[in-house]
Design an enzyme around this catalytic site. Structure first.
Site, mmCIF file in Angstrom:
data_model
loop_
_atom_site.group_PDB
_atom_site.id
_atom_site.type_symbol
_atom_site.label_atom_id
_atom_site.label_comp_id
_atom_site.label_asym_id
_atom_site.label_seq_id
_atom_site.Cartn_x
_atom_site.Cartn_y
_atom_site.Cartn_z
ATOM 1 N N HIS A 152 0.977 -1.155 0.107
ATOM 2 C CA HIS A 152 -0.014 -0.068 -0.001
ATOM 3 C C HIS A 152 0.876 1.122 0.094
ATOM 4 O O HIS A 152 0.589 2.070 -1.074
ATOM 5 C CB HIS A 152 -0.984 -0.314 1.217
ATOM 6 N N GLU A 153 1.723 1.375 0.844
ATOM 7 C CA GLU A 153 2.747 2.713 0.841
ATOM 8 C C GLU A 153 3.556 2.664 -0.112
ATOM 9 O O GLU A 153 3.916 3.820 -0.683
ATOM 10 C CB GLU A 153 3.453 2.410 2.336
ATOM 11 N N HIS A 164 1.357 4.267 -2.950
ATOM 12 C CA HIS A 164 1.330 5.567 -2.820
ATOM 13 C C HIS A 164 2.766 6.533 -3.490
ATOM 14 O O HIS A 164 2.434 7.167 -4.551
ATOM 15 C CB HIS A 164 1.344 6.245 -1.329
ATOM 16 N N HIS A 177 -5.710 7.044 -2.727
ATOM 17 C CA HIS A 177 -6.624 6.081 -2.367
ATOM 18 C C HIS A 177 -7.881 5.730 -3.176
ATOM 19 O O HIS A 177 -8.155 6.780 -3.879
ATOM 20 C CB HIS A 177 -7.152 6.304 -0.796
ATOM 21 N N TYR A 183 -10.163 2.266 1.687
ATOM 22 C CA TYR A 183 -10.074 2.478 3.186
ATOM 23 C C TYR A 183 -11.075 1.192 3.500
ATOM 24 O O TYR A 183 -11.943 0.941 2.918
ATOM 25 C CB TYR A 183 -11.008 3.743 3.455
#
Lengths: 42, 638
Positions: free
Chosen positions: B89-90, B93, B99, B148
């Site tokens: 996930h990071e 980014h 998101h 999310y």
């Protein structure tokens, strides 16, 4: 008596945003750092 | 994020900072392997490139979005962030992803319940217009690793995000692995057409059987079928769910003589990394004496027909069920994988069948725990399952425990147990990383979203009772008994009670044909511990280096008993001087060269002008003296 297991998550499935919130971080959208000082969306 | 300036090159330099927890370092490297398998993004240790990602242990888990071109760009993997999907996930980014629920079309798919959001946190639910963010023509993705969860920023217990299709309520926010759409978007954004480590996947649904060929140097053939009278009744990819599809390859051992062979050869494959993992499912409806040999046909300049090498003999294949196999290969030249069915002695009413073949340049798991008839355990109170005993490559004996007694979550724990090598091993057990994976049994390795957790043995960890947590199980463990009655000692389990929810466990292909697979690998990661790697050198270094401070991120090292600064450098810049206090760059060199050339030119010009001036002056003097003696007629004629 020694417990049978050691739970690294303490029974809670913490998401990225929960981890950061618990640490008092107020990052943009929970886990994004922006350039400059202000993290929050104006 | 819109804008080419935010893109990285396909190969991203990285640094794992010393501040990272050992477990996090191993997890980050595992996450890189997932990128290597499913995308064209590769990560390589930083070697001085202008821009790179530095992963460190900061407060929390966070990243910047896109390439900021700042040289060292940080990602924080703090406490409790050491999970593979969090790292994925990071890094997404950093690669330029926002998101999922901030897409401009978000409101078509989810409802944001504003009065359930923590006061002041509403800004986290902003959307971007399509000038700021591009969804690359990919549909909204509930399964994205970038979405999310439904509880994000809630002020009570009610969800803040409600999906318009209710079935996705518990899917959003799952952090298993990249979704298909995550991969599609990433590959579109970076124009990916291949990956570093994926080689081939075949579920035999197409008639061309993925380019596989029947060998001419054998006595029988493999057939593409959808069922066999003696079994299996259906394939493994679809489990017979779709009529008219669901094929697999079958070697009918009942129709050939003892010793007959059938070779099925894959298409030619071109390795990049030199190590491969072959996975496939195998079913035996013939005889227990039938066997499957795995060969490699390797081509080289001197042998255009290829050299056939036996890699593994698979014997005693259980009758009547599909079973997953892994075979490790180490091939560096172009090659084919060859499946060799061999008819054994004894009667046969069927044969060997293979399905869902995957080949990738990744490491095979060290151990496979096959749990049959899994659904019988779900919902039963007090059900905790223990794997058979396994040995790590270093010789540590261990077991994996799956806890099913909680109604919401399934837990997973790693236990050291007493083993045959304990006298020769180091205790407390240092820096062994155990990776436990619940396998998503999708037929294509690229579409799997397996659930994985890793833990690492820290030799300094102390239990509540004062013992070293990872000390020898015969010393600190509890008495336990194997099913055959053998007694042993089992250390305290280390893991998580929230490995996966029961609901998620029953999704995708975690349970397939009522079977579950837990893959495990235990490997020594002490080489990632920079302090422990060179303890003596580091202590000497520490002593001599206490008096030396290096500027600009220079590192103090000891050379010939003298402290020296090793200065950082890049492709076109470097630091120099005793303390790395001076900066140099190719630009500076160009400026110096250009200035020198200009100065030399100016000097030459001055000399020339002065010479010309004096020559002309001298000549004028001479001319004027001659003119006084000349007549005007002569002057004209001249």
């Amino acid at each position: 008596p020694t417990p049978e297991n050691f739970d690294v998550d303490d029974g809670i499935n913490q998401d990225i945003f929960d981890i950061n919130e618990d640490l008092g971080l107020d990052l943009f959208e929970g886990d994004i750092r922006l350039d400059g000082v202000q993290e929050r969306n104006s | 994020i819109t804008g080419e300036r935010y893109r990285w090159s396909h190969t991203i330099p990285y640094v794992l900072d010393d501040s990272l927890e050992m477990n996090a370092k191993g997890v980050i490297l595992d996450a890189f392997e997932r990128y290597h398998l499913k995308t064209c993004i590769e990560f390589k240790p930083w070697a001085g490139e202008a821009n790179y990602i530095s992963v460190f242990k900061g407060s929390g888990c966070w990243s910047y979005v896109g390439n900021r071109h700042v040289g060292k760009q940080e990602i924080s993997i703090g406490t409790n962030c050491d999970r593979i999907a969090t790292v994925q996930h990071e890094f997404l980014h950093a690669l330029g992803f926002w998101h999922e629920q901030s897409r401009s079309d978000r409101d078509d798919y989810v409802s944001i319940i504003w009065d359930r959001i923590n006061s002041g946190k509403e800004h986290n639910f902003n959307t971007y217009n399509d000038q700021e963010s591009d969804s690359l023509n990919v549909p909204y993705d509930y399964t994205s690793v970038m979405h999310y969860s439904k509880t994000a920023f809630q002020n009570g217990t009610e969800p803040t995000i409600v999906t318009k299709i209710p079935e996705f309520m518990d899917v959003i926010g799952q952090r298993l692995d990249f979704s298909d759409y995550d991969i599609l978007k990433l590959n579109r954004l970076y124009n990916c057409s291949s990956s570093l480590s994926f080689m081939d996947s075949c579920n035999f649904e197409l008639e061309n059987v993925c380019g596989m060929i029947q060998s001419s140097a054998d006595s029988a053939d493999w057939q593409r079928v959808s069922q066999v009278p003696g079994g299996p009744e259906n394939d493994y990819s679809n489990m017979g769910q779709c009529k008219g599809s669901g094929f697999f390859m079958h070697f009918d051992s009942s129709s050939v003589n003892v010793g007959a062979t059938a070779l099925l050869e894959s298409r030619i494959l071109y390795p990049k990394r030199g190590f491969q993992c072959l996975q496939f499912y195998l079913y035996n409806s013939g005889n227990e004496q039938d066997q499957l040999n795995i060969y490699i046909r390797e081509y080289s300049a001197g042998n255009v027909n290829g050299t056939l090498t036996l890699v593994e003999e698979i014997k005693e294949i259980p009758i009547g069920s599909w079973k997953l196999y892994h075979v490790t290969l180490k091939v560096t030249n172009k090659f084919r994988v060859v499946f060799g069915g061999i008819r054994g002695s004894g009667s046969s009413s069927g044969g060997l069948s293979i399905d869902d073949v995957n080949l990738s340049e990744t490491q095979c798991p060290h151990h496979v725990w096959h749990i049959k008839n899994f659904t019988q355990f779900i919902g039963s109170p007090n059900v905790n399952l223990y794997s058979p005993p396994f040995y790590s490559s270093k010789g540590y004996a261990f077991q994996i425990q799956l806890t099913l007694n909680n109604s919401t979550n399934v837990g997973i724990y790693f236990h050291l147990i007493s083993g045959a090598n304990d006298d020769q091993l180091q205790w407390p057990c240092p820096w062994q990383q155990a990776t436990m994976t619940l396998l998503d049994q999708n037929s294509d390795i690229r579409q799997r979203m397996s659930n994985q957790r890793s833990i690492t043995t820290d030799p300094s960890m102390i239990s509540d009772n004062g013992n070293y947590f990872w000390d020898r199980p015969s010393k600190v463990g509890a008495l336990a008994v194997f099913t055959n009655g053998t007694q042993f000692r089992r250390g305290v389990g280390f893991g998580t009670s929230a490995f996966i929810t029961h609901e998620r466990l029953q999704s995708r292909d975690f349970i397939k044909g009522n079977d579950v697979y837990i893959l495990s690998t235990v490997e020594d990661i002490s080489h990632l511990n920079s302090i422990q790697m060179e303890p003596i050198i580091s202590s000497i270094t520490d002593d001599l280096c206490t008096k030396v401070s290096c500027e600009n991120d220079g590192i103090c090292t000891v050379h010939n008993n003298k402290a020296e600064c090793r200065c950082p450098s890049g492709e076109d810049w470097w630091y120099m001087g005793e303390r790395c206090e001076k900066r140099g760059s190719t630009r500076d060199t160009i400026v110096i060269a250009a200035s020198s050339a200009a100065a030399a030119f100016a000097l030459m010009l001055i000399v020339t002008l002065v010479s010309v001036y004096y020559t002309r002056r001298k000549y004028r003097k001479k001319t004027s003296s001659n003119t006084t003696n000349m007549s005007p007629e002569n002057q004209h004629a001249f």
